[in-house]
Design an enzyme around this catalytic site. Structure first.
Site, PDB file in Angstrom:
ATOM      1  N   SER A  49       0.793  -1.233   0.000  1.00 45.45           N
ATOM      2  CA  SER A  49       0.000   0.000   0.000  1.00 45.45           C
ATOM      3  C   SER A  49       0.823   1.279   0.000  1.00 45.45           C
ATOM      4  O   SER A  49       0.268   2.363  -0.195  1.00 45.45           O
ATOM      5  CB  SER A  49      -0.961   0.008   1.195  1.00 45.45           C
ATOM      6  OG  SER A  49      -2.037  -0.875   0.954  1.00 45.45           O
ATOM      7  N   VAL A  50       2.126   1.189   0.209  1.00 43.45           N
ATOM      8  CA  VAL A  50       2.976   2.365   0.012  1.00 43.45           C
ATOM      9  C   VAL A  50       2.905   2.804  -1.451  1.00 43.45           C
ATOM     10  O   VAL A  50       3.188   3.955  -1.783  1.00 43.45           O
ATOM     11  CB  VAL A  50       4.418   2.076   0.473  1.00 43.45           C
ATOM     12  CG1 VAL A  50       5.372   3.216   0.129  1.00 43.45           C
ATOM     13  CG2 VAL A  50       4.443   1.845   1.992  1.00 43.45           C
TER      14      VAL A  50
END
Length: 412
Positions: free
Chosen positions: A120-121
């Site tokens: 999710s970065v």
């Protein structure tokens, strides 16, 4: 040993000012020595600058690097941390290191040039693509999704709602498990759109009524990037973000790239068993970017310039969107909160198929903490202790302490 005792030991390790633990790293560990501040470099005129305080000397930078080396060595030996680290203060790299294996079967050791799935970065890169297109006049944050995807069956959802997780959409990773006919066949962003158009899985909330973290929203944003730019999402990212920033070891997932293992960390279970990609890995936008700590440092530094978007545009990404104010807020692809020092930081974490990642920035002092791991065994839950080392609480002055005591006595 209890959790409290482990945390106490780690806290003592981190708070040491001049002495660090003489832990012997495992033979497979490849680390780099703590770094002294580099000589100032020429920077472009539009770069945001920060002046390090007089107390942040070269000796202090080396001392901080030693403390960080001690802390991550401890985490590797005691908690099984396996990954790479890069830390900056005032735009200076004070520490970087690599601990353990890229692949436990082949015993390939990690380096700071090893690429990891960011999970999710990745969302902050998707948000940047949207901001770039907004600046170019190719979209507006308040445009409806239907303007770009006419078959989209849900009304009243805007690009802004997708960016800030206020769409209320169901999670594609859940409904695809039921609706995708053959999990041996990779699913794409276009396939997800077709599933939503045909089956119309039920929404979780009405748009703009709740914050509800949504992978579906960011997968849709990747599709909107494609529609608005006229370029495939992966090509847009390479051409307009990774390439210009010289992020040479950064790329998006593809089935062809998944078969290439050189320079890429293999995802593992917490028990160090190898994880393999599955049919969901080919959906991009919410995840799917691979990068290194070295390249993420280039990304961090670029955000102090106007290489990609104007600073006024970027400021909105770091502005909270939640109607009810809480300890933590969310902008465009970034979580927002205060740390012990009182500074406001922006950050994101990620967890996906054998990878766990963390990127935190303190824009006030141009500091960053970047940690990438390919063994999600819980060792990164101690990252908060590392933050206390980097951003300690300011000491309370005698005057303010006395005032607080007087108020407490008056209250009693």
């Amino acid at each position: 040993m209890t959790i409290l005792r482990v945390q106490s030991l780690l806290h003592r390790c981190l708070s040491a000012s001049l002495v660090f633990l003489s832990l012997v790293a495992c033979q497979q560990t490849k680390k780099e020595a703590p770094l002294a501040p580099p000589a100032p470099k020429e920077v472009e005129d539009d770069r945001q600058r920060v002046t390090a305080p007089a107390s942040f000397t070269a000796d202090r930078a080396r001392q901080l690097g030693s403390q960080l080396d001690s802390a991550f060595s401890y985490l590797q030996k005691k908690k099984g941390f396996n990954g790479t680290v890069l830390v900056t203060k005032y735009d200076q790299v004070v520490y970087k290191g690599a601990f353990g294996y890229a692949d436990f079967r082949s015993k390939d050791t990690l380096t700071t040039q090893t690429a990891f799935q960011l999970a999710s970065v990745s969302k902050q890169f998707t948000a940047m693509a949207i901001m770039m297109l907004q600046e170019q006049g190719k979209l507006s944050y308040d445009d409806s999704v239907q303007q770009y995807i006419p078959s989209f069956p849900y009304k009243g959802i805007t690009i802004r709602a997708l960016l800030t997780h206020r769409s209320g959409l169901p999670n594609y990773t859940y409904f695809s498990d039921h609706l995708w006919p053959d999990r041996r066949v990779p699913i794409t962003n276009e396939d997800v759109l077709r599933l939503m158009a045909v089956h119309q899985p039920g929404i979780y909330y009405q748009p703009n009524t709740h914050f509800d973290y949504s992978n579906t929203g960011y997968a849709l944003l990747a599709s909107i990037v494609t529609k608005a730019s006229g370029e495939p999402f992966a090509r847009f990212m390479q051409k307009h973000i990774f390439g210009p920033l010289q992020m040479t070891d950064t790329f998006t997932f593809s089935t062809a790239r998944a078969e290439q293992h050189d320079g890429v960390a293999t995802g593992h279970t917490g028990g160090r068993r190898k994880r393999t990609p599955d049919y969901l890995d080919t959906v991009l936008g919410d995840k799917g970017v691979y990068s290194t700590v070295e390249d993420l440092y280039k990304w961090d530094q670029a955000l102090y310039t106007q290489k990609l978007v104007k600073q006024e545009t970027l400021a909105e990404a770091f502005t909270g969107s939640r109607l009810r104010k809480k300890d933590e807020d969310y902008g465009f692809g970034w979580r927002i909160r205060q740390v012990a020092s009182g500074d406001t930081v922006v950050y994101h974490a990620g967890l996906w198929h054998g990878y766990t990642t963390y990127l935190l920035r303190n824009p006030k002092e141009h500091s960053a903490l970047i940690v990438l791991s390919n063994v999600p065994n819980g060792s990164l839950k101690y990252v908060k202790e590392i933050q206390h080392l980097l951003f300690p609480a300011k000491p309370v002055s005698m005057a303010s302490s006395s005032a607080a005591e007087r108020k407490e006595k008056e209250r009693l």
